[in-house]
Design a protein around this motif. Structure first.
Motif, PDB file in Angstrom:
ATOM      1  N   ASP A 242     101.843  35.800 -29.565  1.00 21.58           N
ATOM      2  CA  ASP A 242     103.297  36.294 -28.980  1.00 21.58           C
ATOM      3  C   ASP A 242     102.926  36.434 -27.492  1.00 21.58           C
ATOM      4  N   THR A 243     103.929  36.404 -26.857  1.00 20.14           N
ATOM      5  CA  THR A 243     103.830  37.008 -25.491  1.00 20.14           C
ATOM      6  C   THR A 243     104.155  38.421 -25.566  1.00 20.14           C
ATOM      7  N   PRO A 244     103.408  39.260 -24.876  1.00 19.27           N
ATOM      8  CA  PRO A 244     103.681  40.874 -24.854  1.00 19.27           C
ATOM      9  C   PRO A 244     105.064  41.194 -24.645  1.00 19.27           C
ATOM     10  N   GLY A 245     105.707  42.047 -25.430  1.00 17.09           N
ATOM     11  CA  GLY A 245     107.125  42.661 -25.402  1.00 17.09           C
ATOM     12  C   GLY A 245     107.597  43.157 -26.600  1.00 17.09           C
ATOM     13  N   GLY A 246     109.100  43.329 -26.626  1.00 13.37           N
ATOM     14  CA  GLY A 246     109.572  43.821 -27.880  1.00 13.37           C
ATOM     15  C   GLY A 246     110.951  44.138 -27.594  1.00 13.37           C
ATOM     16  N   PHE A 247     111.455  44.860 -28.663  1.00 14.92           N
ATOM     17  CA  PHE A 247     112.878  45.231 -28.598  1.00 14.92           C
ATOM     18  C   PHE A 247     113.286  46.281 -27.492  1.00 14.92           C
ATOM     19  N   LEU A 248     114.531  46.080 -26.951  1.00 13.63           N
ATOM     20  CA  LEU A 248     114.973  47.014 -25.997  1.00 13.63           C
ATOM     21  C   LEU A 248     115.564  48.317 -26.824  1.00 13.63           C
ATOM     22  N   GLU A 249     115.362  49.610 -26.254  1.00 13.99           N
ATOM     23  CA  GLU A 249     115.816  50.753 -26.911  1.00 13.99           C
ATOM     24  C   GLU A 249     117.431  50.793 -26.335  1.00 13.99           C
ATOM     25  N   GLU A 250     118.438  51.396 -27.033  1.00  9.77           N
ATOM     26  CA  GLU A 250     119.894  51.818 -26.831  1.00  9.77           C
ATOM     27  C   GLU A 250     119.674  52.099 -25.403  1.00  9.77           C
ATOM     28  N   GLY A 251     120.569  51.426 -24.599  1.00 11.00           N
ATOM     29  CA  GLY A 251     120.673  51.990 -23.191  1.00 11.00           C
ATOM     30  C   GLY A 251     119.752  51.618 -22.175  1.00 11.00           C
ATOM     31  N   GLU A 252     118.469  50.830 -22.657  1.00  8.64           N
ATOM     32  CA  GLU A 252     117.408  50.670 -21.649  1.00  8.64           C
ATOM     33  C   GLU A 252     117.625  49.706 -20.788  1.00  8.64           C
ATOM     34  N   GLU A 253     117.496  49.707 -19.606  1.00  7.43           N
ATOM     35  CA  GLU A 253     117.242  48.485 -18.733  1.00  7.43           C
ATOM     36  C   GLU A 253     116.288  47.668 -19.053  1.00  7.43           C
ATOM     37  N   PRO A 254     116.477  46.213 -19.143  1.00  9.18           N
ATOM     38  CA  PRO A 254     115.492  45.279 -19.595  1.00  9.18           C
ATOM     39  C   PRO A 254     114.018  45.706 -19.007  1.00  9.18           C
ATOM     40  N   GLN A 255     114.178  45.630 -17.540  1.00  7.71           N
ATOM     41  CA  GLN A 255     112.903  45.769 -16.778  1.00  7.71           C
ATOM     42  C   GLN A 255     112.322  47.093 -17.126  1.00  7.71           C
ATOM     43  N   GLU A 256     112.791  48.063 -17.444  1.00  7.16           N
ATOM     44  CA  GLU A 256     112.152  49.305 -17.737  1.00  7.16           C
ATOM     45  C   GLU A 256     111.495  48.953 -19.288  1.00  7.16           C
ATOM     46  N   GLY A 257     112.382  48.429 -20.061  1.00 14.12           N
ATOM     47  CA  GLY A 257     111.969  48.056 -21.525  1.00 14.12           C
ATOM     48  C   GLY A 257     110.657  47.321 -21.386  1.00 14.12           C
ATOM     49  N   LEU A 258     110.441  46.352 -20.350  1.00 12.23           N
ATOM     50  CA  LEU A 258     109.356  45.262 -20.287  1.00 12.23           C
ATOM     51  C   LEU A 258     108.193  46.116 -19.905  1.00 12.23           C
ATOM     52  N   ARG A 259     108.467  47.237 -18.939  1.00 11.67           N
ATOM     53  CA  ARG A 259     107.204  48.102 -18.431  1.00 11.67           C
ATOM     54  C   ARG A 259     106.715  48.852 -19.766  1.00 11.67           C
ATOM     55  N   ARG A 260     107.798  49.633 -20.416  1.00 15.42           N
ATOM     56  CA  ARG A 260     107.281  50.234 -21.564  1.00 15.42           C
ATOM     57  C   ARG A 260     106.486  49.577 -22.538  1.00 15.42           C
ATOM     58  N   GLU A 261     107.080  48.455 -23.035  1.00 14.18           N
ATOM     59  CA  GLU A 261     106.453  47.629 -24.137  1.00 14.18           C
ATOM     60  C   GLU A 261     104.959  47.259 -23.678  1.00 14.18           C
ATOM     61  N   LEU A 262     105.103  46.615 -22.392  1.00 13.66           N
ATOM     62  CA  LEU A 262     103.733  46.388 -21.841  1.00 13.66           C
ATOM     63  C   LEU A 262     102.464  47.444 -21.798  1.00 13.66           C
ATOM     64  N   LYS A 263     103.037  48.553 -21.460  1.00 16.86           N
ATOM     65  CA  LYS A 263     102.070  49.595 -21.467  1.00 16.86           C
ATOM     66  C   LYS A 263     101.774  50.006 -22.805  1.00 16.86           C
ATOM     67  N   GLU A 264     102.598  50.209 -24.004  1.00 12.22           N
ATOM     68  CA  GLU A 264     102.389  50.309 -25.328  1.00 12.22           C
ATOM     69  C   GLU A 264     101.187  49.534 -25.986  1.00 12.22           C
TER      70      GLU A 264
END
Ligand SMILES: [Zn+2]
Length: 170
Positions: free
Chosen positions: A66-88
């Motif tokens: 899979d490409t790294p990534g995941g589901f956005l959290e409620e109210g989360e900006e997409p690019q912030e979610g991308l940073r969070r998922e990639l870090k995790e």
């Protein structure tokens, strides 16, 4: 689709719901519920001509790439979610780049299958040590001519997407 499969009672007040597979309404408290695709973010991380893929640790599609990534959290900006998922998942701090498009897909199987709207961005590694974690069992860099076989990709959008990436290589 399956968001409302098995829904019978209002989760807020427990009255019996009315409606169909697209929406439900509670005649008691007035709550309304709508079935949506779940928004997710994915990163195309390319370095020295190789793309970073993540092997899924858990179902659905455990063991597949899979490409790294995941589901956005409620109210989360997409690019912030991308940073969070990639870090995790990878240990990398990344900088989101160009938006590559939206890819509608499904998640799971059977009556409760979910519809997922993938938002795909290019991303560059800024810092950090590569470390597979969270719901990823392995990380690997793939050159365009050594990508996984089509049936080794998770989900449905990835194989054609990765062919498109490989075909655009110089
Ligand atoms: Zn209610």
């Amino acid at each position: 689709m399956g968001v409302f499969v098995g829904w019978k009672y209002c989760p807020r007040c427990s009255a019996e719901l009315q409606g169909d597979t697209a929406s439900k309404k509670c005649p008691s408290c007035g709550s309304a519920y709508y079935a949506h695709s779940a928004p997710a973010v994915s990163a195309l991380v390319v370095e020295d001509g190789r793309v970073l893929l993540a092997r899924r640790a858990f179902e659905p599609d455990a063991g597949l790439w899979d490409t790294p990534g995941g589901f956005l959290e409620e109210g989360e900006e997409p690019q912030e979610g991308l940073r969070r998922e990639l870090k995790e998942e990878t240990g990398f701090e990344i900088e989101p780049g160009r938006f590559l498009g939206t890819y509608l897909d499904t998640y799971g199987e059977g009556p409760t299958v979910a519809s997922v709207l993938n938002l795909v961005y290019e991303a560059a590694v800024v810092s950090g040590e590569m470390h597979a974690a969270d719901d990823v069992s392995e990380l690997r860099w793939f050159a365009a001519d050594e990508l996984p076989a089509d049936d080794e990709y998770a989900f449905r959008w990835l194989a054609p997407f990765m062919h498109g990436w490989a075909d655009k290589r110089p």
